[in-house]
Design a protein around this motif. Structure first.
Motif, PDB file in Angstrom:
ATOM      1  N   ILE A  10       0.764  -1.347  -0.090  1.00  5.57           N
ATOM      2  CA  ILE A  10      -0.100  -0.003  -0.143  1.00  5.57           C
ATOM      3  C   ILE A  10       0.867   1.290  -0.048  1.00  5.57           C
ATOM      4  O   ILE A  10       1.625   1.336   0.986  1.00  5.57           O
ATOM      5  CB  ILE A  10      -1.032  -0.115   1.220  1.00  5.57           C
ATOM      6  CG1 ILE A  10      -2.028  -1.369   1.144  1.00  5.57           C
ATOM      7  CG2 ILE A  10      -1.878   1.299   1.234  1.00  5.57           C
ATOM      8  CD1 ILE A  10      -2.667  -1.482   2.694  1.00  5.57           C
ATOM      9  N   GLY A  11       1.050   1.917  -1.163  1.00  6.06           N
ATOM     10  CA  GLY A  11       1.708   3.141  -1.106  1.00  6.06           C
ATOM     11  C   GLY A  11       2.210   3.511  -2.598  1.00  6.06           C
ATOM     12  O   GLY A  11       1.643   2.785  -3.422  1.00  6.06           O
ATOM     13  N   HIS A  12       3.126   4.280  -2.946  1.00  8.66           N
ATOM     14  CA  HIS A  12       3.722   4.999  -2.027  1.00  8.66           C
ATOM     15  C   HIS A  12       3.132   6.665  -2.019  1.00  8.66           C
ATOM     16  O   HIS A  12       2.286   6.722  -2.711  1.00  8.66           O
ATOM     17  CB  HIS A  12       5.008   5.450  -2.360  1.00  8.66           C
ATOM     18  CG  HIS A  12       5.850   4.061  -2.253  1.00  8.66           C
ATOM     19  ND1 HIS A  12       6.471   3.606  -1.162  1.00  8.66           N
ATOM     20  CD2 HIS A  12       5.942   2.931  -2.897  1.00  8.66           C
ATOM     21  CE1 HIS A  12       7.031   2.409  -1.305  1.00  8.66           C
ATOM     22  NE2 HIS A  12       6.708   1.896  -2.402  1.00  8.66           N
ATOM     23  N   TYR A  13       3.387   7.418  -1.161  1.00  6.07           N
ATOM     24  CA  TYR A  13       2.837   8.778  -1.062  1.00  6.07           C
ATOM     25  C   TYR A  13       3.023   9.535  -2.139  1.00  6.07           C
ATOM     26  O   TYR A  13       2.195  10.218  -2.849  1.00  6.07           O
ATOM     27  CB  TYR A  13       3.497   9.538   0.164  1.00  6.07           C
ATOM     28  CG  TYR A  13       2.852  10.790   0.466  1.00  6.07           C
ATOM     29  CD1 TYR A  13       1.501  10.941   0.781  1.00  6.07           C
ATOM     30  CD2 TYR A  13       3.452  12.024   0.753  1.00  6.07           C
ATOM     31  CE1 TYR A  13       1.020  12.401   1.198  1.00  6.07           C
ATOM     32  CE2 TYR A  13       3.044  13.078   0.978  1.00  6.07           C
ATOM     33  CZ  TYR A  13       1.744  13.407   1.161  1.00  6.07           C
ATOM     34  OH  TYR A  13       1.335  14.436   1.592  1.00  6.07           O
ATOM     35  N   TYR A  14       4.344   9.840  -2.527  1.00  5.44           N
ATOM     36  CA  TYR A  14       4.657  10.659  -3.610  1.00  5.44           C
ATOM     37  C   TYR A  14       4.747   9.818  -5.029  1.00  5.44           C
ATOM     38  O   TYR A  14       5.242   8.705  -5.064  1.00  5.44           O
ATOM     39  CB  TYR A  14       5.904  11.422  -3.692  1.00  5.44           C
ATOM     40  CG  TYR A  14       5.944  12.644  -2.572  1.00  5.44           C
ATOM     41  CD1 TYR A  14       5.164  13.634  -2.881  1.00  5.44           C
ATOM     42  CD2 TYR A  14       6.956  12.446  -1.629  1.00  5.44           C
ATOM     43  CE1 TYR A  14       4.989  14.480  -1.824  1.00  5.44           C
ATOM     44  CE2 TYR A  14       6.834  13.504  -0.310  1.00  5.44           C
ATOM     45  CZ  TYR A  14       5.953  14.675  -0.663  1.00  5.44           C
ATOM     46  OH  TYR A  14       6.017  15.544   0.193  1.00  5.44           O
ATOM     47  N   SER A  15       4.350  10.487  -6.211  1.00  3.90           N
ATOM     48  CA  SER A  15       4.466   9.828  -7.566  1.00  3.90           C
ATOM     49  C   SER A  15       5.867   9.552  -7.912  1.00  3.90           C
ATOM     50  O   SER A  15       6.148   8.343  -8.357  1.00  3.90           O
ATOM     51  CB  SER A  15       3.710  10.812  -8.675  1.00  3.90           C
ATOM     52  OG  SER A  15       2.638  10.996  -8.403  1.00  3.90           O
ATOM     53  N   SER A  16       6.844  10.400  -7.640  1.00  2.00           N
ATOM     54  CA  SER A  16       8.376  10.060  -7.918  1.00  2.00           C
ATOM     55  C   SER A  16       8.985   8.850  -7.388  1.00  2.00           C
ATOM     56  O   SER A  16       9.548   8.082  -7.749  1.00  2.00           O
ATOM     57  CB  SER A  16       9.190  11.209  -7.606  1.00  2.00           C
ATOM     58  OG  SER A  16       9.114  11.605  -6.328  1.00  2.00           O
ATOM     59  N   THR A  17       8.372   8.709  -6.071  1.00  2.00           N
ATOM     60  CA  THR A  17       8.831   7.783  -5.184  1.00  2.00           C
ATOM     61  C   THR A  17       8.002   6.271  -5.821  1.00  2.00           C
ATOM     62  O   THR A  17       8.710   5.231  -5.935  1.00  2.00           O
ATOM     63  CB  THR A  17       8.503   7.634  -3.693  1.00  2.00           C
ATOM     64  OG1 THR A  17       8.600   8.810  -3.414  1.00  2.00           O
ATOM     65  CG2 THR A  17       9.071   6.737  -2.812  1.00  2.00           C
TER      66      THR A  17
END
Length: 304
Positions: A10-17
């Motif tokens: 479940i994730g991640h927070y940022y798109s780049s990550t």
């Protein structure tokens, strides 16, 4: 993905990550479900990545239409972060603005990793100050940089309509102004009147959303924000998929079974009923549902 028996992420927070991690999940075959990463690159070409929030293409398009048709603005400026989130969001906004006759006056792009952000944001504020009828400023920045820009614009008295993406519609954005002095009107002096797309607004939520709100408040002593709601949906749909797995299969088969079951949520009839609405995915793993649109009033985002 390689060393554990985990069946889903479940994730991640940022798109780049998410883009970077997604390449690993794809290589080792583990499904991931994001509750917040909206850039198209997150799911594009990766059958293992899903998301329970609409992507930035839809968000940028809707924001441009909202600026022109609802807010009645004929011209707009754009400032964006030069990452996968901001770049995709501003590109979609500009494309839609061109189609509907919304004039984009100027576009500023910032790389907060290398640029002098304070100097850059001050320049934008100074550029906007002489404008007598500036129209709207579309802010495709992450919440922390967006808050810095809003402070500068409000303190300079620039009379411009601010409209932003989900980073501004998130509960993390108004928290950036919690330290605002009451002599200046508190945080509502900075936030009130800002329009933003978001993932969840409970005042237009369904029955399941209201039940979730009450349960969350009872459990944690505060009301849920948009990311609490979308993360709950991401977790719930992952659990639903895992329930269908044959525990006797090997790890690779169980992970693939989770992925395959997520693809069965493919239309409104087979959708998973979440607290943010019905969740079903297209062929790219993108959820098919609209963005709620909100406006800040007394420091809180309400449905616009």
């Amino acid at each position: 993905a390689r060393d554990t028996s985990v069946l889903a992420v479940i994730g991640h927070y940022y798109s780049s990550t998410s883009v970077e991690a997604g390449a690993i999940y794809k290589e080792y075959g583990i499904p991931a479900i994001s509750a917040s990463a909206t850039a198209p690159d997150v799911t594009s070409g990766n059958k293992w990545f899903f998301r329970v929030v609409p992507n930035t293409d839809l968000q940028g398009k809707f924001s441009a239409i909202y600026t022109k048709q609802i807010l009645k603005k004929n011209k707009a400026y754009i400032v964006y972060e030069q990452d996968v989130y901001g770049t995709a969001l501003q590109r979609s906004f500009r494309h839609s603005a061109h189609e509907i006759g919304l004039q984009v006056q100027k576009v500023w792009g910032v790389d907060s990793g290398t640029d002098s952000v304070e100097q850059f944001l001050n320049k934008i504020t100074n550029d906007l100050q002489p404008e007598t009828n500036p129209g709207a400023l579309f802010v495709a920045l992450q919440d922390h940089e967006a808050a810095k820009l809003v402070r500068l614009i409000r303190d300079a008295g620039v009379d411009i309509t601010l409209i932003g993406g989900d980073a501004i519609g998130s509960e993390t954005f108004p928290r950036k102004f919690d330290d605002s002095p009451m002599a200046k009107g508190g945080k509502q002096h900075y936030t009130d009147g800002i329009y933003a797309s978001t993932f969840f607004i409970d005042d237009i939520g369904n029955l399941r959303a209201q039940q979730f709100k009450q349960s969350f408040k009872h459990r944690f002593g505060r009301e849920p924000d948009d990311l609490a709601a979308t993360s709950y949906d991401a977790a719930a749909i992952a659990v639903e998929a895992i329930r269908q797995v044959n525990s006797d299969d090997d790890l690779m088969k169980r992970r693939d079974s989770v992925r395959k079951h997520l693809t069965t949520f493919r239309n409104i009839e087979t959708a998973f009923k979440g607290v943010t609405g019905r969740i079903y995915f297209d062929e790219h793993g993108d959820v098919m549902k609209p963005f709620p649109f909100g406006v800040y009033l007394q420091g809180q985002l309400i449905s616009a």
